[in-house]
Enzyme design. Structure first.
Site, PDB file in Angstrom:
ATOM      1  N   SER A 323       0.859  -1.185   0.000  1.00  0.00           N
ATOM      2  CA  SER A 323       0.000   0.000   0.000  1.00  0.00           C
ATOM      3  C   SER A 323       0.897   1.238   0.000  1.00  0.00           C
ATOM      4  CB  SER A 323      -0.854  -0.023   1.268  1.00  0.00           C
ATOM      5  OG  SER A 323      -1.299   1.264   1.577  1.00  0.00           O
ATOM      6  N   LYS A 362      10.832   3.828  13.740  1.00  0.00           N
ATOM      7  CA  LYS A 362      10.071   5.068  13.553  1.00  0.00           C
ATOM      8  C   LYS A 362      10.986   6.286  13.652  1.00  0.00           C
ATOM      9  CE  LYS A 362       5.739   3.289  13.521  1.00  0.00           C
ATOM     10  NZ  LYS A 362       4.892   3.288  12.335  1.00  0.00           N
TER      11      LYS A 362
END
Lengths: 578, 163
Positions: A323, A362
């Site tokens: 995605s 992250k």
């Protein structure tokens, strides 16, 4: 079965059992250092390099390492003879003789296995003086620092990176005194195929591998009167943060966490869960678009930055199947600096976004140059669950006594679907709740997809939605992911949608979470707590979240609109494999 | 060494050799031996090539290359002077021979002389203790040496090359 006597206690164990395992059964403690066994992820680090677990076996001239010696019939083992104890202490002192003695200001102070062992074995002086290894620290990555001066050659990092994650960054290199665990050609980590998943940091017994600490940066921002500091917290933080303050694993501390962040002076405390709902909207729309318009399937989730970097290096031929959605905290940053900024009347340039994440990747992700809008980073700083606990302690906040508080608005609402993003299987379940309703046009009879839950490494389920058969796959841990992707590449299996998380178990076991000390029960408790939180929420589906509906109505238009694409989607690139 | 081959030809031969191995990952050392024979040393690109063809991490190949003293990651001279510093040779004064070679050629361990002819490699026991102190120059064995013989030996190889 084999009978073995350890310190006068006889136990029966199956053939192939090591002395260490038999001792555990006999409830005899043998100190270890390099040894680590995590059967749930098929991880065994058994290189016997440290020689701390040396024991005496009757009839053998030499001491043997308990971790690597299998028991034999009628074996008699003594673990705490003066000879064994003295050998252990010598080995430890030799290790310490080439280890910096800066414990007081070491990032692992009080949590270091080497330090604990020195305490346990009563080391009071290091009798051996000799050469010291001197390596410059590797500070090239945004996620973790490698200080090889503190490496004790246990090789746990190498085992987890090569065998569990199959990334293969580390190897024992060189020999003799120069031997150390290093990357190919001793290159800095930033030039390796490292995904920054942080599993090596999780298993490192010392401070050879520690996260890049961003707490100073965040404190500076909080002290800057010109900055409006917004913090967001990931789903998996609320079920693990309590452990840092002595609470049971899986205790949900959302309210206390919010209260602590408000006391620390953050201008707005928001929930990344909102952006998880937003991710569901975008990803479900993308999935349906591919299903209806003959796009390439399976669609792969893209919430996990370590997984993203993994496929960029290892599967560059499959770059078009994940995605294009940014991960939730990056979406959140983009929305905070546009929609929220407008709503609250603060210029975006003044806003400083801090993400509290269970993850080291992250930190790296926030620095990816393409994750910007209007030349501003979507996210300015990332701290882990452990770093947040450190900041709470440093602020003198009595965490356990805090009264629960609520997240701030305007984007403070979130659904149960978003909470389960923190565990393996959660992202795909959340997405399917929305995709199913959109495909059938009818409300779901059964909101929970129990067939997608669990902690095993690869799972799959077949679902019938609107008269179509869908095959759903789930992989957690990059080694399992590789297995699944190779099958897809070779055309051996077909899936329509796959959820991938780089860490075994998902974000509940992220590289930035409190140590689980190989207690898998802790991960099960964290996972159960997320599903319980989902169940408690009045709102269970992302597309029914009123804040989400309002955001699309007032600002984004439709899912996958041009504006949504500009703010919430990204692209990937092929990376070298060295 | 195979000086008359292009790099592409060497890589092609190496790939053939790797493909002939029944179990590629357990044949790593044999493959590296062959690669070093072809390229004379194991530069990073060759190590990466081997790793990718076998399907193992490059770090693991580098780990093996950096562990075994036989493997070298630096280019070597046409004549590789392996000086035994094993116990028997050392007792018989091989350190003096070693220092004499370094002095005569003005190079340190692992370095190549400017004309590309010689490089010096201290080794541990080559299994010819009866000839101690012993030096091997490529396949030639020079036994029971003393420091005075070093200069004439070097000269004999230079003569052979017309230099």
């Amino acid at each position: 079965m084999i009978d073995v006597t350890i310190n006068n206690i006889t136990v029966s164990v199956p053939e192939g059992t090591t002395i260490l395992e038999a001792a555990e059964k006999a409830q005899v403690h043998i100190p270890t250092l390099c040894h680590l066994n995590m059967p749930n992820v098929r991880y065994v680090n058994k290189c016997s390099s440290c020689r701390i677990c040396m024991v005496e076996v009757e009839g053998r001239a030499n001491l043997v390492p308990a971790c690597a010696t299998e028991v034999t019939q009628a074996m008699v083992v003594k673990t705490s003879t003066p000879r064994a104890m003295s050998a252990r202490k010598i080995v430890l002192e030799l290790l310490l003789s080439d280890h910096p003695a800066d414990c007081l200001c070491c990032p692992k102070n009080t949590r270091c296995e080497l330090q604990s062992l020195a305490y346990e074995l009563g080391v009071r002086e290091i009798a051996y003086k000799g050469e010291q290894s001197i390596y410059p620290p590797d500070v090239t990555s945004c996620s973790f620092i490698r200080d090889l001066n503190k490496c004790i050659m246990c090789r746990r990092c190498e085992t987890v990176c090569n065998n569990v994650q199959t990334v293969g960054v580390y190897s024992a290199v060189d020999r003799g005194f120069d031997a150390v665990v290093n990357s190919a050609f001793g290159r800095p980590i930033i030039e390796s195929p490292c995904t920054f998943c942080g599993q090596c940091v999780s298993v490192c017994p010392t401070a050879a591998l520690t996260e890049v600490n961003h707490t100073r940066k965040v404190l500076e921002a909080l002290n800057d009167p010109d900055k409006y500091v917004v913090v967001q917290t990931a789903p998996a933080i609320r079920v693990a943060l309590g452990e840092e303050f002595g609470l049971d694993a899986g205790t949900i501390v959302t309210g206390k966490m919010v209260a602590a962040l408000k006391q620390m002076g953050f201008d707005k405390v928001l929930d990344t869960d909102f952006a998880a709902d937003l991710t569901v909207m975008e990803e479900a729309a993308e999935f349906i678009d591919r299903v209806k318009n003959g796009g390439r399937l399976p669609i792969l989730t893209s919430c996990c930055p370590a997984w993203v970097k993994f496929f960029e290096h290892q599967f560059p031929d499959l770059l078009d199947i994940p995605s294009t959605c940014k991960s939730p905290h990056e979406m959140m940053g983009a929305i905070i600096k546009t929609y929220v900024a407008e709503k609250i009347g603060i210029p975006a340039e003044k806003i400083y976004v801090v993400s509290v994440m269970p993850c080291l990747a992250k930190k790296y992700e926030a620095a990816r140059p393409e994750l910007v809008n209007d030349e501003m980073d979507n996210v300015d700083a990332v701290i882990t669950t452990r770093e947040l606990a450190e900041m709470i302690r440093e602020s003198g906040i009595n965490f356990l006594e805090l009264q629960d508080e609520e997240f701030d608005h305007p984007i403070g609402q979130s659904s149960g679907a978003s909470v389960i993003f923190g565990t393996t299987g959660g992202v795909i379940e959340a997405t399917l709740r929305t995709a199913c309703e959109w495909l059938t046009g009818k409300p779901l009879n059964k909101i929970e997809f129990h067939e997608l839950r669990g902690l095993s490494g690869i799972r799959e389920a077949e679902l019938e939605i609107a008269g179509m058969e869908f095959r759903i796959g789930i992989a957690n841990g990059l080694g399992n992911t590789r297995t699944l992707l190779e099958k897809i590449r070779n055309g051996e299996v077909h899936y329509d949608a796959i959820e991938i998380m780089a860490c075994p178990g998902g974000c509940i076991n992220g590289g930035g979470q409190p140590a689980h000390h190989n207690n898998w029960g802790i991960l099960e408790k964290r996972s159960r707590a997320l599903y319980a939180e989902d169940q408690r929420k009045p709102l269970r589906k992302s597309h029914e979240n009123p804040s989400i509906i309002q955001l699309y109505k007032e600002y984004l238009g439709e899912p996958n609109s041009e504006k949504a694409h500009a703010l919430l989607h990204t692209y990937y690139q092929k990376r070298e494999l060295v | 060494m195979t000086p008359n081959m292009t790099n592409e030809e060497k890589y092609a031969l190496l790939e053939d050799f790797i493909n002939q191995q029944e179990n590629k990952s357990t044949s790593l050392i044999a493959i590296l031996h062959y690669a070093q024979e072809l390229f004379d040393y194991l530069p990073n690109d060759v190590q990466t090539f081997v790793a990718q063809k076998i399907g193992i991490p490059t770090a693991r190949v580098y780990g093996v290359v950096s562990f075994y003293s036989f493997f070298t990651t630096k280019p070597r001279g046409k004549y590789k002077i392996n000086i035994c510093l094993g116990t028997a040779c050392f007792v018989k004064g091989s350190d003096k021979i070693y220092n004499e070679f370094k002095k005569q050629l003005s190079v340190e361990d692992g370095e190549v002389t400017q004309d590309g002819l010689f490089s010096i490699h201290p080794v541990r026991c080559i299994g010819a203790c009866g000839l101690a102190p012993v030096v091997m120059i490529n396949e030639d064995v020079h036994g029971m040496l003393n420091a005075k013989e070093v200069a004439p030996i070097i000269k004999s190889y230079r003569d052979k090359e017309g230099m």
